[in-house]
Scaffold this motif. Structure first.
Motif, PDB file in Angstrom:
ATOM      1  N   VAL A 283       0.850  -1.193   0.000  1.00 58.16           N
ATOM      2  CA  VAL A 283       0.000   0.000   0.000  1.00 58.16           C
ATOM      3  C   VAL A 283       0.884   1.240   0.000  1.00 58.16           C
ATOM      4  CG1 VAL A 283      -1.708   1.321   1.298  1.00 58.16           C
ATOM      5  CG2 VAL A 283      -1.921  -1.162   1.141  1.00 58.16           C
ATOM      6  N   LEU A 284       0.642   2.106  -0.962  1.00 55.15           N
ATOM      7  CA  LEU A 284       1.317   3.392  -1.043  1.00 55.15           C
ATOM      8  C   LEU A 284       0.306   4.497  -0.767  1.00 55.15           C
ATOM      9  CD1 LEU A 284       3.277   2.663  -4.349  1.00 55.15           C
ATOM     10  CD2 LEU A 284       4.111   2.381  -2.008  1.00 55.15           C
ATOM     11  N   ARG A 285       0.765   5.729  -0.778  1.00 61.45           N
ATOM     12  CA  ARG A 285      -0.118   6.872  -0.591  1.00 61.45           C
ATOM     13  C   ARG A 285       0.026   7.815  -1.778  1.00 61.45           C
ATOM     14  NH1 ARG A 285      -4.002   6.352   3.437  1.00 61.45           N
ATOM     15  NH2 ARG A 285      -3.211   4.663   4.746  1.00 61.45           N
ATOM     16  N   ASP A 286      -1.129   8.279  -2.295  1.00 57.79           N
ATOM     17  CA  ASP A 286      -1.064   9.198  -3.421  1.00 57.79           C
ATOM     18  C   ASP A 286      -0.959  10.632  -2.907  1.00 57.79           C
ATOM     19  OD1 ASP A 286      -3.585   9.949  -2.577  1.00 57.79           O
ATOM     20  OD2 ASP A 286      -4.656   8.935  -4.203  1.00 57.79           O
ATOM     21  N   VAL A 287      -1.031  11.589  -3.820  1.00 59.63           N
ATOM     22  CA  VAL A 287      -0.836  12.983  -3.439  1.00 59.63           C
ATOM     23  C   VAL A 287      -1.927  13.479  -2.492  1.00 59.63           C
ATOM     24  CG1 VAL A 287       0.475  13.629  -5.483  1.00 59.63           C
ATOM     25  CG2 VAL A 287      -2.026  13.680  -5.565  1.00 59.63           C
ATOM     26  N   LYS A 288      -3.070  12.811  -2.489  1.00 57.68           N
ATOM     27  CA  LYS A 288      -4.151  13.164  -1.564  1.00 57.68           C
ATOM     28  C   LYS A 288      -4.085  12.344  -0.286  1.00 57.68           C
ATOM     29  CE  LYS A 288      -7.323  14.608  -5.233  1.00 57.68           C
ATOM     30  NZ  LYS A 288      -8.666  14.387  -5.846  1.00 57.68           N
ATOM     31  N   ASN A 289      -2.974  11.608  -0.130  1.00 58.05           N
ATOM     32  CA  ASN A 289      -2.748  10.775   1.054  1.00 58.05           C
ATOM     33  C   ASN A 289      -3.766   9.642   1.173  1.00 58.05           C
ATOM     34  OD1 ASN A 289      -0.973  10.266   3.186  1.00 58.05           O
ATOM     35  ND2 ASN A 289      -2.329  11.217   4.678  1.00 58.05           N
ATOM     36  N   LEU A 290      -4.295   9.211   0.056  1.00 55.53           N
ATOM     37  CA  LEU A 290      -5.222   8.085   0.019  1.00 55.53           C
ATOM     38  C   LEU A 290      -4.460   6.820  -0.338  1.00 55.53           C
ATOM     39  CD1 LEU A 290      -8.208   9.768  -1.874  1.00 55.53           C
ATOM     40  CD2 LEU A 290      -7.986   9.365   0.587  1.00 55.53           C
ATOM     41  N   PRO A 291      -4.920   5.649   0.138  1.00 55.14           N
ATOM     42  CA  PRO A 291      -4.204   4.408  -0.168  1.00 55.14           C
ATOM     43  C   PRO A 291      -4.286   4.057  -1.651  1.00 55.14           C
ATOM     44  CG  PRO A 291      -6.285   3.949   0.959  1.00 55.14           C
ATOM     45  CD  PRO A 291      -6.084   5.421   1.007  1.00 55.14           C
ATOM     46  N   THR A 292      -3.180   3.589  -2.180  1.00 54.41           N
ATOM     47  CA  THR A 292      -3.126   3.168  -3.572  1.00 54.41           C
ATOM     48  C   THR A 292      -2.032   2.114  -3.709  1.00 54.41           C
ATOM     49  OG1 THR A 292      -2.964   3.947  -5.856  1.00 54.41           O
ATOM     50  CG2 THR A 292      -1.477   4.957  -4.256  1.00 54.41           C
ATOM     51  N   THR A 293      -1.787   1.658  -4.905  1.00 55.23           N
ATOM     52  CA  THR A 293      -0.728   0.677  -5.166  1.00 55.23           C
ATOM     53  C   THR A 293       0.052   1.098  -6.407  1.00 55.23           C
ATOM     54  OG1 THR A 293      -2.074  -0.744  -6.602  1.00 55.23           O
ATOM     55  CG2 THR A 293      -2.202  -1.150  -4.220  1.00 55.23           C
ATOM     56  N   ARG A 300      -3.239   4.714 -13.855  1.00 57.73           N
ATOM     57  CA  ARG A 300      -3.658   6.113 -13.978  1.00 57.73           C
ATOM     58  C   ARG A 300      -2.712   6.886 -14.892  1.00 57.73           C
ATOM     59  NH1 ARG A 300      -4.741   5.666  -8.321  1.00 57.73           N
ATOM     60  NH2 ARG A 300      -2.799   6.780  -7.838  1.00 57.73           N
ATOM     61  N   GLN A 301      -1.421   6.631 -14.749  1.00 61.92           N
ATOM     62  CA  GLN A 301      -0.465   7.330 -15.596  1.00 61.92           C
ATOM     63  C   GLN A 301      -0.628   6.946 -17.068  1.00 61.92           C
ATOM     64  OE1 GLN A 301       3.306   6.395 -13.684  1.00 61.92           O
ATOM     65  NE2 GLN A 301       3.362   8.420 -12.722  1.00 61.92           N
ATOM     66  N   ALA A 320       3.273  17.818 -19.321  1.00 61.67           N
ATOM     67  CA  ALA A 320       3.043  16.385 -19.176  1.00 61.67           C
ATOM     68  C   ALA A 320       3.880  15.808 -18.037  1.00 61.67           C
ATOM     69  CB  ALA A 320       3.379  15.669 -20.486  1.00 61.67           C
ATOM     70  N   VAL A 321       5.132  16.261 -17.937  1.00 62.26           N
ATOM     71  CA  VAL A 321       6.005  15.777 -16.865  1.00 62.26           C
ATOM     72  C   VAL A 321       5.405  16.103 -15.505  1.00 62.26           C
ATOM     73  CG1 VAL A 321       8.253  16.073 -15.764  1.00 62.26           C
ATOM     74  CG2 VAL A 321       8.109  15.845 -18.247  1.00 62.26           C
ATOM     75  N   ALA A 322       4.909  17.353 -15.359  1.00 55.36           N
ATOM     76  CA  ALA A 322       4.332  17.771 -14.083  1.00 55.36           C
ATOM     77  C   ALA A 322       3.089  16.960 -13.742  1.00 55.36           C
ATOM     78  CB  ALA A 322       4.000  19.257 -14.134  1.00 55.36           C
ATOM     79  N   LEU A 323       2.241  16.708 -14.740  1.00 55.13           N
ATOM     80  CA  LEU A 323       1.018  15.939 -14.498  1.00 55.13           C
ATOM     81  C   LEU A 323       1.327  14.490 -14.149  1.00 55.13           C
ATOM     82  CD1 LEU A 323      -1.230  17.384 -17.358  1.00 55.13           C
ATOM     83  CD2 LEU A 323      -1.522  17.735 -14.899  1.00 55.13           C
ATOM     84  N   LEU A 324       2.291  13.910 -14.832  1.00 49.38           N
ATOM     85  CA  LEU A 324       2.652  12.518 -14.557  1.00 49.38           C
ATOM     86  C   LEU A 324       3.309  12.375 -13.185  1.00 49.38           C
ATOM     87  CD1 LEU A 324       3.988  11.512 -18.096  1.00 49.38           C
ATOM     88  CD2 LEU A 324       1.940  10.618 -16.968  1.00 49.38           C
ATOM     89  N   GLU A 325       4.162  13.349 -12.833  1.00 48.71           N
ATOM     90  CA  GLU A 325       4.808  13.297 -11.520  1.00 48.71           C
ATOM     91  C   GLU A 325       3.789  13.453 -10.392  1.00 48.71           C
ATOM     92  OE1 GLU A 325       7.850  16.235 -11.475  1.00 48.71           O
ATOM     93  OE2 GLU A 325       9.321  14.974 -12.524  1.00 48.71           O
ATOM     94  N   ALA A 326       2.738  14.209 -10.654  1.00 49.48           N
ATOM     95  CA  ALA A 326       1.707  14.401  -9.630  1.00 49.48           C
ATOM     96  C   ALA A 326       0.981  13.107  -9.303  1.00 49.48           C
ATOM     97  CB  ALA A 326       0.713  15.453 -10.095  1.00 49.48           C
ATOM     98  N   GLN A 327       1.067  12.139 -10.194  1.00 50.75           N
ATOM     99  CA  GLN A 327       0.417  10.844  -9.954  1.00 50.75           C
ATOM    100  C   GLN A 327       1.306   9.877  -9.172  1.00 50.75           C
ATOM    101  OE1 GLN A 327      -2.777  10.353 -10.770  1.00 50.75           O
ATOM    102  NE2 GLN A 327      -2.770  12.459 -11.519  1.00 50.75           N
ATOM    103  N   GLU A 328       2.567  10.244  -9.007  1.00 53.51           N
ATOM    104  CA  GLU A 328       3.491   9.355  -8.303  1.00 53.51           C
ATOM    105  C   GLU A 328       3.095   9.205  -6.839  1.00 53.51           C
ATOM    106  OE1 GLU A 328       5.875   7.577  -9.413  1.00 53.51           O
ATOM    107  OE2 GLU A 328       6.194   8.346 -11.443  1.00 53.51           O
ATOM    108  N   ALA A 329       3.525   8.097  -6.262  1.00 54.67           N
ATOM    109  CA  ALA A 329       3.255   7.864  -4.840  1.00 54.67           C
ATOM    110  C   ALA A 329       4.045   8.837  -3.990  1.00 54.67           C
ATOM    111  CB  ALA A 329       3.628   6.430  -4.472  1.00 54.67           C
TER     112      ALA A 329
END
Length: 466
Positions: A283-293, A300-301, A320-329
């Motif tokens: 389990v990881l955490r996304d930018v909204k601190n919600l659980p993800t994997t 999503r990317q 595009a780089v900024a948007l993709l990085e925002a999806q990182e854990a």
């Protein structure tokens, strides 16, 4: 006293009679005692009185000095020393009221719980709403051994909120009923067998071993998640079809974790269906601190890349780089920075308890990372949390945080200042002075540190004189 009176009243030859006629008897007696005549016990009593009054005056002056020092340093609890302090007091009063309401709500929630606990070797117990559950909707199965419980479908009409299973050994639970939260929690259990006969969206299993979650047909959909941490030999089965063997996975969180020892229990995993098969992911955490994997992030990317290509943007485009990085854990460092920022915002809003909680989360995140490379960040967080503790009057905690930070960086000015302030509040002036002196040496123009040191030195001197 009596010499002053004699000097102020020079006597002629006739003065003795006139003075004796006009002076108060007590003064005449004192004058006689001073000249070696009369009862000298009254003379000594008078000087005892004078001495006591002088001592009382000195003590009053010391107390006034102490109050002025505490007031200037913000340690005076009786009255606000500035407009900001008055706002702090109003905020704390509001927080106390919010805490009171929260405690009332917790008491109501506690009253809604029914505890079925301490039972041994009781098999096949069907829990009825009125007799067994006392018409309560939160069920706590706790500290039971070798027991069997059935939560029948007849409980559906009573809207059971949630089921907890804690510290149970060798028990079985058949879950036929629907839950409002669709959430089952299991913790600190051994050799537990749970048969899930009604779809339950979330199951959590923590710090347990040899737990078997048996999902009956059509109860483990693609949306069901089983979260687990610090558990060994967790077996999850699902009768995906009426015939053939069930889908099955066994997980050991300590083997799955890359951390060592008890630290592995801090990592959380999730077992769910991925492409038609049961799989377990970290389990990881996304930018909204919600659980993800990692799987979810990659999916999503990939969807985002397709959308960007439709707009004519490549992966190397800055947008595009900024948007993709925002999806990182969230990495520990990113999470720590996020929590620190939220802590700073809460501190500015004078929500010091909330700010302290954010700083604590940030510290925990950094300590899970390469802490050696984060020395300055750790010191800042320790200093910030110490500031919260000082505001909340938790002086021992403030001292502890300051010393923890100084163990990493001995010349950190803010940590030295927080340490000195905590020691001053604890009336350990002989220790406060060196810490504040060292801070002032590093920042000789800092008036706040200078004032704090002067007050500490003054209090130390007064203590030594006493």
């Amino acid at each position: 006293f009596f010499f002053r009176r004699l000097y102020l009243c020079p006597m002629s030859a006739a003065a003795p009679d006139s003075a004796a006629a006009t002076a108060p008897p007590q003064d005449v007696a004192i004058a006689s005692q001073a000249l070696g005549t009369g009862d000298r016990s009254a003379y000594y009593r008078n000087w005892d009185r004078v001495t006591e009054e002088a001592v009382a005056q000195v003590k009053a002056e010391e107390e006034q000095d102490r109050k002025e020092a505490d007031h200037a340093l913000g340690l005076d609890k009786d009255r606000p020393y500035s407009e900001a302090d008055e706002l702090d007091r109003e905020k704390r009063a509001a927080l106390r009221e919010a805490k009171r309401r929260w405690e009332k709500l917790e008491a109501q929630e506690q009253a809604a719980r029914v505890y079925i606990e301490g039972e041994t070797e009781r098999e096949g117990r069907v829990l009825e709403f009125q007799t067994d559950l006392c018409s309560k909707r939160v069920i706590m199965l706790r500290d039971n051994k070798a027991c069997g419980y059935v939560l029948p479908s007849t409980l559906d009409e009573h809207q059971i909120v949630k089921v907890f299973i804690e510290n149970c050994v060798g028990c079985t639970v058949d879950l036929h009923c629907r839950m409002v939260t669709s959430h089952l929690e299991i913790a600190h259990c051994e050799r537990l067998h749970v048969r899930v006969r009604y779809p339950t969206m979330t199951v959590s299993v923590d710090l347990s071993q040899n737990v078997h979650l048996e999902f009956m047909q059509n109860t483990f959909t693609d949306h069901v998640k089983v979260y687990h941490a610090g558990s060994r030999a967790l077996r999850i089965t699902h009768e995906s079809s009426g015939d053939g063997p069930p889908d099955e996975v066994t997980a050991d969180d300590f083997q799955l974790s890359k951390l060592e020892g008890q630290a592995a229990a801090e990592e959380q995993f999730v077992t769910h269906y991925v492409s038609g098969a049961l799989a377990t992911d970290l389990v990881l955490r996304d930018v909204k601190n919600l659980p993800t994997t990692a799987r979810d992030i990659e999916a999503r990317q990939q969807q985002l890349r397709v959308a960007l290509q439709d707009r004519g943007l490549s992966d190397s485009d800055p947008e595009a780089v900024a948007l993709l990085e925002a999806q990182e854990a969230l990495t520990p460092e990113r999470q720590a920075q996020r929590e620190k920022d939220e802590g700073n915002a809460a501190f500015r809003d004078r929500a010091y308890g909330q700010a302290s909680a954010h700083y604590t989360t940030a510290l925990e995140a950094l300590l899970r990372s390469d802490a050696g490379a984060q020395c300055e960040a750790l010191c800042t967080l320790y200093s910030n949390r110490a500031a919260c503790a000082l505001k909340l009057g938790a002086h021992e905690q403030a001292l502890s945080d300051a010393e923890a930070g100084l163990a990493l960086q001995a010349d950190h000015v803010k940590l030295l200042f927080r340490k000195g302030m905590a020691l001053h509040a604890l009336k350990r002036y002989h220790e406060a002075c060196p810490a504040l002196s060292k801070a002032l040496e590093a920042e000789p123009k800092n008036q706040q540190i200078r004032s704090a040191l002067q007050f500490a030195q003054r209090r130390l001197a007064m203590t030594c004189e006493a």
